[in-house]
Design a protein around this motif. Sequence first.
Motif, mmCIF file in Angstrom:
data_model
loop_
_atom_site.group_PDB
_atom_site.id
_atom_site.type_symbol
_atom_site.label_atom_id
_atom_site.label_comp_id
_atom_site.label_asym_id
_atom_site.label_seq_id
_atom_site.Cartn_x
_atom_site.Cartn_y
_atom_site.Cartn_z
ATOM 1 N N TRP A 65 0.836 -1.192 0.000
ATOM 2 C CA TRP A 65 0.000 0.000 0.000
ATOM 3 C C TRP A 65 0.878 1.251 0.000
ATOM 4 O O TRP A 65 1.780 1.372 0.840
ATOM 5 C CB TRP A 65 -0.901 -0.033 1.250
ATOM 6 N N VAL A 66 0.627 2.160 -0.918
ATOM 7 C CA VAL A 66 1.388 3.411 -0.983
ATOM 8 C C VAL A 66 0.804 4.383 0.042
ATOM 9 O O VAL A 66 -0.367 4.753 -0.052
ATOM 10 C CB VAL A 66 1.297 4.050 -2.388
ATOM 11 N N SER A 67 1.621 4.776 1.004
ATOM 12 C CA SER A 67 1.130 5.686 2.038
ATOM 13 C C SER A 67 1.258 7.121 1.549
ATOM 14 O O SER A 67 2.360 7.642 1.445
ATOM 15 C CB SER A 67 1.955 5.495 3.313
ATOM 16 N N TYR B 255 9.026 2.878 14.263
ATOM 17 C CA TYR B 255 8.043 1.824 14.006
ATOM 18 C C TYR B 255 6.691 2.233 14.581
ATOM 19 O O TYR B 255 5.648 1.967 13.979
ATOM 20 C CB TYR B 255 8.573 0.491 14.555
ATOM 21 N N ALA B 256 6.725 2.906 15.730
ATOM 22 C CA ALA B 256 5.472 3.430 16.302
ATOM 23 C C ALA B 256 4.812 4.364 15.284
ATOM 24 O O ALA B 256 3.606 4.306 15.052
ATOM 25 C CB ALA B 256 5.759 4.162 17.608
ATOM 26 N N ALA B 257 5.656 5.197 14.651
ATOM 27 C CA ALA B 257 5.136 6.168 13.686
ATOM 28 C C ALA B 257 4.608 5.498 12.415
ATOM 29 O O ALA B 257 3.844 6.093 11.666
ATOM 30 C CB ALA B 257 6.242 7.173 13.339
ATOM 31 N N SER B 258 5.036 4.257 12.167
ATOM 32 C CA SER B 258 4.609 3.577 10.937
ATOM 33 C C SER B 258 3.321 2.774 11.121
ATOM 34 O O SER B 258 2.734 2.311 10.146
ATOM 35 C CB SER B 258 5.714 2.632 10.452
ATOM 36 N N LEU B 259 2.878 2.609 12.372
ATOM 37 C CA LEU B 259 1.801 1.648 12.630
ATOM 38 C C LEU B 259 0.456 2.062 12.050
ATOM 39 O O LEU B 259 -0.309 1.218 11.581
ATOM 40 C CB LEU B 259 1.665 1.402 14.141
ATOM 41 N N LEU B 260 0.179 3.366 12.072
ATOM 42 C CA LEU B 260 -1.117 3.803 11.546
ATOM 43 C C LEU B 260 -1.169 3.586 10.031
ATOM 44 O O LEU B 260 -2.195 3.159 9.485
ATOM 45 C CB LEU B 260 -1.340 5.277 11.907
ATOM 46 N N ALA B 261 -0.035 3.848 9.382
ATOM 47 C CA ALA B 261 0.044 3.613 7.934
ATOM 48 C C ALA B 261 -0.063 2.116 7.648
ATOM 49 O O ALA B 261 -0.724 1.696 6.687
ATOM 50 C CB ALA B 261 1.364 4.168 7.388
ATOM 51 N N GLN B 262 0.574 1.311 8.491
ATOM 52 C CA GLN B 262 0.507 -0.147 8.307
ATOM 53 C C GLN B 262 -0.932 -0.634 8.528
ATOM 54 O O GLN B 262 -1.417 -1.511 7.815
ATOM 55 C CB GLN B 262 1.480 -0.826 9.283
ATOM 56 N N SER C 10 -3.336 -2.665 5.958
ATOM 57 C CA SER C 10 -4.076 -3.902 6.260
ATOM 58 C C SER C 10 -5.550 -3.734 5.908
ATOM 59 O O SER C 10 -6.166 -4.637 5.338
ATOM 60 C CB SER C 10 -3.955 -4.260 7.742
ATOM 61 N N ARG C 11 -6.092 -2.571 6.267
ATOM 62 C CA ARG C 11 -7.507 -2.305 5.951
ATOM 63 C C ARG C 11 -7.772 -2.378 4.452
ATOM 64 O O ARG C 11 -8.846 -2.764 4.013
ATOM 65 C CB ARG C 11 -7.876 -0.909 6.457
ATOM 66 N N GLU C 12 -6.767 -1.977 3.681
ATOM 67 C CA GLU C 12 -6.902 -1.984 2.214
ATOM 68 C C GLU C 12 -6.536 -3.345 1.632
ATOM 69 O O GLU C 12 -6.366 -3.488 0.422
ATOM 70 C CB GLU C 12 -6.020 -0.893 1.594
ATOM 71 N N GLY C 13 -6.328 -4.335 2.503
ATOM 72 C CA GLY C 13 -6.037 -5.692 2.031
ATOM 73 C C GLY C 13 -4.588 -5.890 1.617
ATOM 74 O O GLY C 13 -4.275 -6.823 0.876
ATOM 75 N N CYS C 14 -3.691 -5.004 2.079
ATOM 76 C CA CYS C 14 -2.272 -5.106 1.700
ATOM 77 C C CYS C 14 -1.442 -5.660 2.854
ATOM 78 O O CYS C 14 -1.796 -5.521 4.017
ATOM 79 C CB CYS C 14 -1.743 -3.729 1.289
ATOM 80 N N GLY D 86 -2.857 2.149 -3.958
ATOM 81 C CA GLY D 86 -2.843 3.381 -3.183
ATOM 82 C C GLY D 86 -4.032 4.211 -3.593
ATOM 83 O O GLY D 86 -4.818 3.780 -4.443
ATOM 84 N N HIS D 87 -4.172 5.412 -3.008
ATOM 85 C CA HIS D 87 -5.281 6.263 -3.419
ATOM 86 C C HIS D 87 -5.139 6.653 -4.879
ATOM 87 O O HIS D 87 -6.113 6.813 -5.600
ATOM 88 C CB HIS D 87 -5.337 7.514 -2.544
ATOM 89 N N LYS D 88 -3.874 6.823 -5.334
ATOM 90 C CA LYS D 88 -3.656 7.285 -6.709
ATOM 91 C C LYS D 88 -2.937 6.249 -7.573
ATOM 92 O O LYS D 88 -2.566 6.547 -8.702
ATOM 93 C CB LYS D 88 -2.835 8.584 -6.676
ATOM 94 N N HIS D 89 -2.702 5.064 -7.034
ATOM 95 C CA HIS D 89 -1.923 4.070 -7.786
ATOM 96 C C HIS D 89 -2.560 2.699 -7.680
ATOM 97 O O HIS D 89 -3.189 2.377 -6.677
ATOM 98 C CB HIS D 89 -0.484 4.008 -7.251
ATOM 99 N N ASN D 90 -2.380 1.933 -8.738
ATOM 100 C CA ASN D 90 -2.860 0.555 -8.722
ATOM 101 C C ASN D 90 -2.191 -0.157 -9.897
ATOM 102 O O ASN D 90 -2.489 0.134 -11.042
ATOM 103 C CB ASN D 90 -4.395 0.527 -8.869
ATOM 104 N N PHE D 91 -1.250 -1.023 -9.603
ATOM 105 C CA PHE D 91 -0.577 -1.735 -10.699
ATOM 106 C C PHE D 91 0.000 -3.055 -10.215
ATOM 107 O O PHE D 91 0.228 -3.260 -9.030
ATOM 108 C CB PHE D 91 0.513 -0.877 -11.351
ATOM 109 N N THR D 92 0.196 -3.919 -11.204
ATOM 110 C CA THR D 92 0.764 -5.243 -10.930
ATOM 111 C C THR D 92 2.114 -5.304 -11.617
ATOM 112 O O THR D 92 2.301 -4.737 -12.705
ATOM 113 C CB THR D 92 -0.202 -6.321 -11.474
ATOM 114 N N ILE D 93 3.056 -5.970 -10.978
ATOM 115 C CA ILE D 93 4.407 -6.068 -11.538
ATOM 116 C C ILE D 93 4.556 -7.442 -12.183
ATOM 117 O O ILE D 93 4.317 -8.458 -11.512
ATOM 118 C CB ILE D 93 5.452 -5.847 -10.436
ATOM 119 N N GLY D 94 4.945 -7.451 -13.452
ATOM 120 C CA GLY D 94 5.057 -8.717 -14.180
ATOM 121 C C GLY D 94 3.725 -9.445 -14.126
ATOM 122 O O GLY D 94 2.671 -8.862 -14.359
ATOM 123 N N ASP D 95 3.788 -10.737 -13.785
ATOM 124 C CA ASP D 95 2.533 -11.491 -13.683
ATOM 125 C C ASP D 95 2.003 -11.511 -12.248
ATOM 126 O O ASP D 95 1.111 -12.288 -11.923
ATOM 127 C CB ASP D 95 2.728 -12.921 -14.221
#
Length: 365
Positions: free
Chosen positions: A187-189, A209-216, A220-224, A323-332
């Motif tokens: 997920w792109v934060s 890591y504490a600062a990263s938890l809300l983004a993490q 998770s909420r976005e299924g990532c 992400g809010h502005k991104h959505n792509f798959t790499i290779g297959d």
Amino acid sequence: MSSNVEAVFSIEPSQHPVAAAERARLLENPAFGRVFSDHMATIRYTEGKGWHDARIAARGPFECDPAMQVFHYAQEIFEGMKAYRLPDGGGALFRPDANARRFRNSARRLAMPELPEALFLESVRELVRLDREWIPTVQGGSLYLRPFMMATEVALGVKPAAEYLYCVTACPVGAYFKGSNPAVTIWVSDNYTRAAPGGTGEAKCGGNYAASLLAQAEASREGCDQVVFLDAVERRWVEELGGMNVFFVFDDGSLQTPPLTGTILPGITRESLIVLARDMGLTVREEPYSIDQWQADARSGRLREAFACGTAAVVTPIGTVKGHKHNFTIGDGGAGNLTMRLKNALVDLQQGRAADPHGWMDRLF
Ligand code: PLP
Ligand code: COI
């Protein structure tokens, strides 16, 4: 520190080690960081007295005062490293000197005393020797070591503490990502950043890591599975994941990874993979890569593979980016060939199945 620092550790074997049958059961398929070995190493530091009371003893709780500084101002750093079981039954650490050095660098950034590298090394080596039966023998298993240090002075004034506790605890681990998919989704934060220039991004401190938890949690909420952070200034350049560095593989066979400019953790896996890739004759660039370019290159096919890497994650292919502005798959969307070649080169070396031309393995027994 002299080479005979072993002498400073008092070793008091646990009177209640886990029984062999129970240990075998726990070692079968441990969840990351949930199962712990019998012992821990500790060293105290007091201003004016220096490092003292180095012990390896039964693992157990600390006695803590509610006004201990770490609880209030987060003066804490840590490391992550692994001990591996070798084919002949022996055991070895991978580049522990690099962790010892990074731990000192983190300490300096957090205004903490720098643990001499010889003491750091002896603490992990002696702990692994004592708890050697806890190194899993299953393929892909290892004993994860978590050295950490915290401010233990009892005082509420905001200042570098005068007392610290250093500790190493150990846990047998298997794969960090347990899902059946060989590749992770990230997920792109764009709401949150992890580190700003001049901040603590390149230190391994709990606060990052504490600062990263809300983004993490958003990921998770976005299924990532993980979050990828962009730089804090332009919100454009890919920095790293919550707990891993990132690499890109292009259609010409070259690799790229974001440069170490102070806001990302200088991963030991990252550095090792750069060396291994160059040993294979591959070109590796340490250059900025923007999130928009990542999306454009994945869509055009110029980007063939991407992967995350770190001690816990080893080498994990990245399949999809959202992400809010991104959505792509790499290779297959699965595991790329070069990614798996690099992963195998690294784990074969770490698990003693391949030659060690750079002298990275530290054999303990
Ligand atoms: N980046 C972050 C934020 C990490 O937490 C980690 C893991 O330690 C890494 C990168 C990878 O570092 P290393 O390869 O030394 O484990
Ligand atoms: C490690 O890889 O050692 C880390 O500290 C990262 C964390 C995600 C467990």
